[in-house]
Design a protein around this motif. Sequence first.
Motif, PDB file in Angstrom:
ATOM      1  N   MET A 129      23.811 103.070  59.431  1.00 26.87           N
ATOM      2  CA  MET A 129      23.134 102.965  60.707  1.00 26.87           C
ATOM      3  C   MET A 129      23.650 101.944  61.764  1.00 26.87           C
ATOM      4  N   SER A 130      23.478 102.671  62.625  1.00 23.10           N
ATOM      5  CA  SER A 130      23.953 101.779  63.877  1.00 23.10           C
ATOM      6  C   SER A 130      22.908 100.935  64.675  1.00 23.10           C
ATOM      7  N   PHE A 131      23.353  99.694  65.134  1.00 26.70           N
ATOM      8  CA  PHE A 131      22.406  98.941  65.711  1.00 26.70           C
ATOM      9  C   PHE A 131      22.804  98.894  67.323  1.00 26.70           C
ATOM     10  N   THR A 132      23.808  99.475  67.722  1.00 29.42           N
ATOM     11  CA  THR A 132      24.287  99.720  68.943  1.00 29.42           C
ATOM     12  C   THR A 132      23.096 100.177  69.940  1.00 29.42           C
ATOM     13  N   GLY A 133      22.859  99.263  70.940  1.00 28.39           N
ATOM     14  CA  GLY A 133      22.049  99.534  71.829  1.00 28.39           C
ATOM     15  C   GLY A 133      21.238  98.409  72.713  1.00 28.39           C
ATOM     16  N   LYS A 134      20.469  98.697  73.551  1.00 25.94           N
ATOM     17  CA  LYS A 134      19.590  97.422  74.559  1.00 25.94           C
ATOM     18  C   LYS A 134      18.401  97.536  74.094  1.00 25.94           C
ATOM     19  N   TYR A 135      18.076  96.419  73.732  1.00 23.94           N
ATOM     20  CA  TYR A 135      16.508  96.068  73.443  1.00 23.94           C
ATOM     21  C   TYR A 135      15.702  95.185  74.243  1.00 23.94           C
ATOM     22  N   GLU A 136      14.482  95.487  74.819  1.00 24.43           N
ATOM     23  CA  GLU A 136      13.784  94.711  75.720  1.00 24.43           C
ATOM     24  C   GLU A 136      12.642  94.036  74.826  1.00 24.43           C
ATOM     25  N   LEU A 137      12.480  92.828  74.902  1.00 25.78           N
ATOM     26  CA  LEU A 137      11.449  91.991  74.173  1.00 25.78           C
ATOM     27  C   LEU A 137      10.140  92.597  74.658  1.00 25.78           C
TER      28      LEU A 137
ATOM     29  N   LYS B 181      10.978  87.530  79.525  1.00 29.11           N
ATOM     30  CA  LYS B 181      11.022  88.897  78.705  1.00 29.11           C
ATOM     31  C   LYS B 181      12.575  88.792  78.634  1.00 29.11           C
ATOM     32  N   SER B 182      13.113  88.845  77.547  1.00 31.83           N
ATOM     33  CA  SER B 182      14.693  88.928  77.138  1.00 31.83           C
ATOM     34  C   SER B 182      15.166  90.446  77.027  1.00 31.83           C
ATOM     35  N   ILE B 183      16.292  90.582  77.374  1.00 36.68           N
ATOM     36  CA  ILE B 183      17.050  91.768  76.886  1.00 36.68           C
ATOM     37  C   ILE B 183      18.234  91.428  76.073  1.00 36.68           C
TER      38      ILE B 183
ATOM     39  N   LYS C 189      28.788  92.229  68.636  1.00 40.16           N
ATOM     40  CA  LYS C 189      28.860  91.528  69.838  1.00 40.16           C
ATOM     41  C   LYS C 189      27.463  91.594  70.481  1.00 40.16           C
ATOM     42  N   ILE C 190      26.745  90.333  70.518  1.00 41.23           N
ATOM     43  CA  ILE C 190      25.433  90.565  71.013  1.00 41.23           C
ATOM     44  C   ILE C 190      25.208  89.626  72.130  1.00 41.23           C
ATOM     45  N   THR C 191      24.820  90.203  73.296  1.00 37.75           N
ATOM     46  CA  THR C 191      24.464  89.623  74.454  1.00 37.75           C
ATOM     47  C   THR C 191      22.892  89.390  74.709  1.00 37.75           C
ATOM     48  N   ILE C 192      22.449  88.299  75.010  1.00 35.82           N
ATOM     49  CA  ILE C 192      20.821  88.003  75.118  1.00 35.82           C
ATOM     50  C   ILE C 192      20.902  87.557  76.597  1.00 35.82           C
ATOM     51  N   THR C 193      19.957  88.206  77.493  1.00 36.60           N
ATOM     52  CA  THR C 193      19.684  87.784  78.855  1.00 36.60           C
ATOM     53  C   THR C 193      18.356  87.324  78.854  1.00 36.60           C
ATOM     54  N   THR C 194      18.132  86.010  79.091  1.00 37.74           N
ATOM     55  CA  THR C 194      16.763  85.380  79.048  1.00 37.74           C
ATOM     56  C   THR C 194      16.539  84.883  80.509  1.00 37.74           C
ATOM     57  N   GLY C 195      16.034  85.594  81.268  1.00 42.16           N
ATOM     58  CA  GLY C 195      15.916  84.833  82.865  1.00 42.16           C
ATOM     59  C   GLY C 195      17.370  84.851  83.484  1.00 42.16           C
ATOM     60  N   SER C 196      17.795  83.557  83.807  1.00 40.46           N
ATOM     61  CA  SER C 196      19.083  83.418  84.036  1.00 40.46           C
ATOM     62  C   SER C 196      20.247  83.176  83.291  1.00 40.46           C
ATOM     63  N   LYS C 197      19.624  82.877  82.110  1.00 44.27           N
ATOM     64  CA  LYS C 197      20.471  82.489  80.928  1.00 44.27           C
ATOM     65  C   LYS C 197      21.083  83.668  80.148  1.00 44.27           C
TER      66      LYS C 197
ATOM     67  N   ILE D 273      28.086  80.447  66.287  1.00 38.82           N
ATOM     68  CA  ILE D 273      27.304  80.962  67.226  1.00 38.82           C
ATOM     69  C   ILE D 273      26.602  79.761  68.113  1.00 38.82           C
ATOM     70  N   GLU D 274      26.287  80.376  69.331  1.00 38.43           N
ATOM     71  CA  GLU D 274      25.454  79.382  70.170  1.00 38.43           C
ATOM     72  C   GLU D 274      24.101  79.822  70.102  1.00 38.43           C
ATOM     73  N   LEU D 275      23.057  78.692  69.974  1.00 33.52           N
ATOM     74  CA  LEU D 275      21.920  79.005  69.833  1.00 33.52           C
ATOM     75  C   LEU D 275      21.353  78.753  71.303  1.00 33.52           C
ATOM     76  N   LEU D 276      19.824  79.301  71.428  1.00 35.44           N
ATOM     77  CA  LEU D 276      19.316  79.297  72.653  1.00 35.44           C
ATOM     78  C   LEU D 276      19.141  77.883  73.437  1.00 35.44           C
TER      79      LEU D 276
END
Length: 85
Positions: free
Chosen positions: A1-9, A36-38, A49-57, A71-74
């Motif tokens: 199973m692959s987790f690759t994809g884009k997920y919106e909260l 809402k984060s993506i 590789k995980i990229t989380i975009t939350t607002g401008s962060k 890893i870096e936390l929020l």
Amino acid sequence: MSFTGKYELQSQENFEPFMKALGLPDDQIQKGKDIKSISEIVQDGKKFKITITTGSKVLHNEFTVGEECDIELLTGEKVKVSDQL
């Protein structure tokens, strides 16, 4: 199973208690509760590789299953993690 994809909260049940447990101050929790984060995940075998975009962060983390990594936390804090119990 692959987790690759884009997920919106879609929802954030228990967001405030969880963020308090992470140590975020109340003012940051209030600012973030309606954002809402993506999350974008790229999986290559055991490497992620995980990229989380939350607002401008934008938060970038990479890890390999079975290997210790940093890893870096929020909160901006950097921690060492492992999947070993």
